[in-house]
Design an enzyme around this catalytic site. Structure first.
Site, PDB file in Angstrom:
ATOM      1  N   LYS A 136       0.691  -1.164   0.458  1.00  0.00           N
ATOM      2  CA  LYS A 136      -0.194   0.388   0.006  1.00  0.00           C
ATOM      3  C   LYS A 136       1.474   1.059   0.118  1.00  0.00           C
ATOM      4  O   LYS A 136       1.668   1.516   1.145  1.00  0.00           O
ATOM      5  CB  LYS A 136      -1.050   0.219   1.086  1.00  0.00           C
ATOM      6  CG  LYS A 136      -2.351   1.310   0.846  1.00  0.00           C
ATOM      7  CD  LYS A 136      -2.719   1.225   2.044  1.00  0.00           C
ATOM      8  CE  LYS A 136      -4.096   2.156   2.260  1.00  0.00           C
ATOM      9  NZ  LYS A 136      -3.458   3.303   2.102  1.00  0.00           N
ATOM     10  N   GLU A 151      -0.337   4.543  -7.924  1.00  0.00           N
ATOM     11  CA  GLU A 151      -0.147   5.404  -6.878  1.00  0.00           C
ATOM     12  C   GLU A 151       1.174   5.916  -7.039  1.00  0.00           C
ATOM     13  O   GLU A 151       2.635   5.830  -7.550  1.00  0.00           O
ATOM     14  CB  GLU A 151       0.139   4.398  -5.642  1.00  0.00           C
ATOM     15  CG  GLU A 151      -0.325   5.299  -4.612  1.00  0.00           C
ATOM     16  CD  GLU A 151      -1.600   6.121  -4.231  1.00  0.00           C
ATOM     17  OE1 GLU A 151      -2.835   5.935  -4.586  1.00  0.00           O
ATOM     18  OE2 GLU A 151      -1.778   6.403  -2.942  1.00  0.00           O
TER      19      GLU A 151
HETATM   20  P1  AMP Z   1      -7.535   4.709   1.837  1.00  0.00           P
HETATM   21  O1  AMP Z   1      -6.252   5.822   1.527  1.00  0.00           O
HETATM   22  O2  AMP Z   1      -6.590   4.955   3.747  1.00  0.00           O
HETATM   23  O3  AMP Z   1      -8.957   4.778   1.735  1.00  0.00           O
HETATM   24  O4  AMP Z   1      -6.391   3.550   1.058  1.00  0.00           O
HETATM   25  C1  AMP Z   1      -6.968   3.537  -0.338  1.00  0.00           C
HETATM   26  C2  AMP Z   1      -5.789   4.213  -1.029  1.00  0.00           C
HETATM   27  O5  AMP Z   1      -4.877   3.463  -1.011  1.00  0.00           O
HETATM   28  C3  AMP Z   1      -6.544   4.139  -2.705  1.00  0.00           C
HETATM   29  O6  AMP Z   1      -7.389   4.608  -2.967  1.00  0.00           O
HETATM   30  C4  AMP Z   1      -4.740   4.486  -3.231  1.00  0.00           C
HETATM   31  O7  AMP Z   1      -5.348   5.812  -2.977  1.00  0.00           O
HETATM   32  C5  AMP Z   1      -3.936   3.856  -2.077  1.00  0.00           C
HETATM   33  N1  AMP Z   1      -3.189   2.501  -2.491  1.00  0.00           N
HETATM   34  C6  AMP Z   1      -1.608   2.886  -2.552  1.00  0.00           C
HETATM   35  N2  AMP Z   1      -1.793   1.732  -2.729  1.00  0.00           N
HETATM   36  C7  AMP Z   1      -2.578   0.639  -3.749  1.00  0.00           C
HETATM   37  C8  AMP Z   1      -2.493  -0.689  -3.815  1.00  0.00           C
HETATM   38  N3  AMP Z   1      -1.116  -1.469  -4.382  1.00  0.00           N
HETATM   39  N4  AMP Z   1      -3.436  -0.845  -5.044  1.00  0.00           N
HETATM   40  C9  AMP Z   1      -5.010   0.022  -4.381  1.00  0.00           C
HETATM   41  N5  AMP Z   1      -4.760   1.013  -4.079  1.00  0.00           N
HETATM   42  C10 AMP Z   1      -3.585   1.366  -2.995  1.00  0.00           C
END
Ligand code: AMP
Length: 635
Positions: A298, A367
């Protein structure tokens, strides 16, 4: 359609209090709007024909002039709107008066409706009745307003808006004011317009009879369109919305070409789609829900959707976002934020990076992360210094370096991949942009997930994403197929009261550590249950209650250090199991705390993970059973 008719019917819609009634009322309204001149559709279907009110009404009901994927905005703020209202209300009304009324009433529509724009209307009606506003005229006026840029554009916008308000009845003024500020308050959400579109043009049951497009003599054979069950109709509309992001276009297509037409809607390079979203979840959730779990890093950055059709000079941004066809045409890399804003200009090195490496048309999801000189990730705040920047882009490019991590591929070389499983989409991603493709690991149990998570955290990332490798890409959906797993917010400081010697290569080192919390705390916490792990029971020193064993998350170096610290504390030994004097406090993470008879606390940490030794804490500072209860949600 007259704008007054729309505004009045919209008020009627807002007065409904049931979801079904609202949907039916919106369906009626769409059917009526769509009954006019449907034969004259425009070529790209985005805006129907010149006299087609359907797409405009569908968007207006959602408080939009442009489709969601379109990066144009009215750029009319509340202050400008208040000034236009004040001017239309007459010479005795100032913008400050409008602001005062707004403070009283709390809502711009009610404020606009309360003024009498009649004096100005008298002018308009000079020589022949009030010049009735049409939906098309308002749409045209607002699009013109959006096109105003540069010096003096603010006052030209104010003039244009003033001109529209002077032609408004109170109901129209309320609708217009809410529309320009994007605050419709009709109780009509995207789901309502979706269902109403299906209801009005596709569904076989409950279809409004009097005024659907089918009844039009000039509708060119629409009567032949297949009608389907309501659920099928809604699913088809939803699907078309996912790929087009345009309620107006989808309504027109549903009316004119029915379900078959909707099924032909596809992604288009240059037209952003909504990002698929994730829910919070644990490794156990993922292992339980998916046969195998895809574990990805992530990345802590900003979401970016990359659109690129190589083969020529970069297409102008407006061409790309207008909804004009880019099919088969070259389009320079365009980058969109999670909200589908065009952020291309702010990220020139990502544009160059993509242009240098990709040779087929693509839509990628990923990202953008800020990195230091060694390429290690920097905190999210650093990306924000770059992401939406309009000025000093080149200077900031020198200050904050960016890197693209792509993790999904929605379109490659003419193939729409939304319905393909993630593992297939990821393969395509690796083909089209191997350099930036995020690594993807398959894991079948929580320990394997934990190992990946540790690696991601050690590399300075935020955590891991756990995805279903078989799942399709569902735009805009925060479903259970993507789980975000960040490190535990709350850790536990536990006392090491026992251990087991390791095996094989690690036979000289302790391998698994028995953890305990203080029985003290808020209450007289004496366990009142049977302890089914005899080892654990034997080893528990008085005043402590065990909560689990940790063996995960410990590097070789940490193991050696722990062994060295703990060997002098051994008070008892039987077989490979030892007991310690309670002295060393360690911090542990976990996925959750569950009630369990296995340990003397009556609770067990699920998937405990070693975080580190709490040098700063003595056993009296370790966590108590009372806190464990609270963390488990029992207190
Ligand atoms: P959050 O912002 O905490 O809701 O987490 C979701 C966000 O993590 C997504 O909208 C992406 O911007 C980010 N993200 C980072 N790495 C990944 C990944 N490998 N797959 C999908 N989303 C990711």
């Amino acid at each position: 359609m007259e704008f007054a008719a729309l505004a009045e019917r919209a008020e009627g819609v807002a007065a409904n209090d049931g979801d079904i009634e609202t949907t039916l009322a919106v369906a009626d309204l769409l059917a009526d709007a769509g009954a006019v001149e449907s034969a004259e559709n425009g070529e790209n279907g985005e805006n129907g024909g010149p006299n087609d009110d359907l797409p405009v009404v569908a968007r207006f009901l959602l408080g939009r002039v442009f489709p969601a994927h379109d990066t144009r905005t009215l750029d009319v703020g509340p202050a400008l709107c208040r000034e236009a209202i004040a001017r239309a209300a007459g010479p005795n009304v100032s913008a400050a008066d409008v602001e005062d009324r707004l403070a009283e009433r709390g809502e711009i529509g009610a404020v606009a409706a309360a003024y009498d724009f009649g004096g100005q209307r008298g002018l308009a009606s000079f020589g022949g009745g009030r010049d009735a506003l049409t939906v098309a005229a308002v749409d045209e006026g607002l699009r013109g307003l959006a096109a105003e840029t540069g010096d003096g554009s603010e006052s030209r916008k104010r003039d244009a808006l003033f001109g529209l308000f002077t032609r408004c009845s109170p109901t129209e003024a309320a609708f217009l004011a809410r529309l320009v500020l994007g605050e419709m308050r009709l109780g009509v959400g995207e789901g309502t317009v979706r269902d109403a579109t299906a209801e009005a043009f596709l569904a076989s049951e409950g279809r409004p009879e009097s005024d659907g497009a089918d009844d039009d003599d000039d509708a060119g054979g629409d009567a032949e369109l297949e009608l389907v069950a309501p659920e099928t109709a809604v699913a088809a509309v939803e699907r078309a919305l996912q790929v087009t992001n345009d309620y107006g276009r989808v309504a027109v297509r549903a009316r004119d070409e029915g379900i078959e037409g909707l099924r032909e809607e596809s992604l288009r390079v240059g037209r952003p789609v909504q990002a698929m979203l994730a829910q919070a979840g644990t490794a156990t959730d993922a292992v339980d829900a998916f046969d195998e779990v895809t574990v990805e890093t992530k990345f802590d950055g900003a979401r970016v959707q990359v659109h690129y059709a190589p083969g020529g000079a970069a297409t102008d941004a407006t061409d790309a976002t207008d909804g004009h066809s880019t099919d088969g045409d070259a389009l320079g890399p365009r980058l969109y934020s999670r909200n589908m804003d065009d952020v291309t200009e702010a990220l020139p090195e990502i544009v160059e990076y993509v242009a240098d490496r990709v040779d087929v048309p693509v839509i990628l999801d990923g990202e953008v992360v800020a990195v230091d000189d060694d390429g290690d990730p920097l905190p999210f705040q650093e990306v924000l210094r770059r992401f939406r920047r309009k000025h000093d882009v080149e200077r900031m490019r020198e200050t904050v370096s960016l890197r693209l991590h792509a993790f999904d591929c929605l379109h490659a070389d003419g193939d729409d991949l939304l319905d393909e499983p993630l593992r297939v989409r990821h393969e395509r991603l690796r083909e089209v942009l191997p350099d930036a493709a995020a690594d993807l690991t398959l894991a079948a149990d929580p320990d394997a997930v934990a190992a990946e998570e540790r690696a991601a955290l050690n590399a300075g990332h935020e955590g891991v994403m756990l995805k279903n490798p078989e799942a399709a890409y569902t735009p805009g959906d925060r479903g259970r197929d993507w789980l975000k797993r960040k490190p535990d917010v709350e850790t536990l400081d536990a006392v090491v009261v026992g251990a087991e010697w390791g095996e094989g290569r690690r036979a000289e080192l302790f391998g698994t550590f028995l953890l305990a919390v203080r029985e003290g705390g808020d209450a007289g916490d004496t366990p009142d249950h049977d302890v089914s792990d005899p080892d654990a029971a034997d080893l528990v020193p008085a005043g402590y209650a065990t909560v689990g064993k940790v063996a995960t998350g410990i590097t070789d170096e940490a193991l050696a250090d722990l062994t060295e610290r703990l060997e002098p504390l051994v008070v008892d030994e039987s077989g490979t199991t030892v007991a310690f004097d309670p002295e060393l406090v360690v911090e542990v993470g976990y996925e959750e705390i569950q009630r369990s008879p296995t340990y003397s606390a009556g609770y067990a940490l699920r998937f405990p993970r070693f975080v580190g030794v709490r040098e700063d804490k003595g056993v009296d500072d370790a966590d108590s059973l009372a806190r464990v209860r609270r963390l488990a949600g029992d207190d």
